[in-house]
Design a protein around this motif. Structure first.
Motif, PDB file in Angstrom:
ATOM      1  N   CYS A 175       0.847  -1.184   0.000  1.00  0.00           N
ATOM      2  CA  CYS A 175       0.000   0.000   0.000  1.00  0.00           C
ATOM      3  C   CYS A 175       0.887   1.241   0.000  1.00  0.00           C
ATOM      4  CB  CYS A 175      -0.912   0.013   1.221  1.00  0.00           C
ATOM      5  SG  CYS A 175      -1.895   1.529   1.304  1.00  0.00           S
ATOM      6  N   CYS A 227       0.003   3.570   3.134  1.00  0.00           N
ATOM      7  CA  CYS A 227       0.477   3.070   4.436  1.00  0.00           C
ATOM      8  C   CYS A 227       1.981   2.792   4.431  1.00  0.00           C
ATOM      9  CB  CYS A 227      -0.237   1.777   4.823  1.00  0.00           C
ATOM     10  SG  CYS A 227      -2.022   1.924   4.975  1.00  0.00           S
ATOM     11  N   CYS A 272      -7.095  -1.328   0.380  1.00  0.00           N
ATOM     12  CA  CYS A 272      -6.253  -1.568   1.541  1.00  0.00           C
ATOM     13  C   CYS A 272      -7.149  -1.761   2.770  1.00  0.00           C
ATOM     14  CB  CYS A 272      -5.329  -0.372   1.754  1.00  0.00           C
ATOM     15  SG  CYS A 272      -4.420  -0.469   3.306  1.00  0.00           S
ATOM     16  N   ASP A 287      -6.457  -1.354   5.769  1.00  0.00           N
ATOM     17  CA  ASP A 287      -6.152  -0.369   6.805  1.00  0.00           C
ATOM     18  C   ASP A 287      -6.640   1.037   6.461  1.00  0.00           C
ATOM     19  OD1 ASP A 287      -5.041  -2.383   8.207  1.00  0.00           O
ATOM     20  OD2 ASP A 287      -2.979  -1.650   8.127  1.00  0.00           O
ATOM     21  N   CYS A 288      -6.364   1.494   5.246  1.00  0.00           N
ATOM     22  CA  CYS A 288      -6.696   2.885   4.930  1.00  0.00           C
ATOM     23  C   CYS A 288      -7.739   3.022   3.817  1.00  0.00           C
ATOM     24  CB  CYS A 288      -5.426   3.661   4.564  1.00  0.00           C
ATOM     25  SG  CYS A 288      -4.783   3.200   2.945  1.00  0.00           S
TER      26      CYS A 288
HETATM   27 ZN   LIG Z   1      -3.255   1.427   3.217  1.00  0.00          ZN
END
Ligand SMILES: [Zn+2]
Length: 113
Positions: free
Chosen positions: A73, A76, A89, A91-92
């Motif tokens: 990513c 990130c 992603c 996470d984000c």
């Molecule tokens: Zn990410």
């Protein structure tokens, strides 16, 4: 079917190995399949049975090792696990991911006699 030609490729590798390493029978094959490889595991098992009939790998156990998809990513700046090629992603939520692993299929190990 995509899996059919993959299995034919595997059988080719097994036969080549049998010649160079002088074994007569394949008992177990550990096959590593990445989540992003596009390989259908059920189809793979079915084709493997069909392709190996009457060969050195007849009745061999096909053990599947699932390998997670891995992508880089950019936001990130790290590797994240993905289950599909065009996932965001986890996470984000960014879609700026570059697949770095889990997109291949390979023979990990063989048990032969
Ligand atoms: Zn990410």
């Amino acid at each position: 079917m995509h899996e059919m030609s993959l299995c034919e490729g595997i059988l080719q590798v097994l036969e080549d190995n049998a010649k160079s390493q002088q074994f007569k029978k394949v008992k177990t094959i550990w096959l590593e399949i990445g989540a992003l490889s596009g390989v259908e595991i059920e189809a793979m098992k079915f084709c493997f049975d069909a392709v190996t009939r009457g060969t050195l790998a007849e009745q061999a156990n096909l053990e599947i090792i699932n390998k997670p998809g891995l992508a880089w990513c950019m936001k990130c700046s790290k590797n994240v696990e993905v289950t599909q090629r065009f996932d965001e992603c986890p996470d984000c939520g960014s879609y700026q991911l570059q697949v770095v692993g889990g997109d291949e299929m390979k023979i990990k190990e063989l048990e032969v006699e």
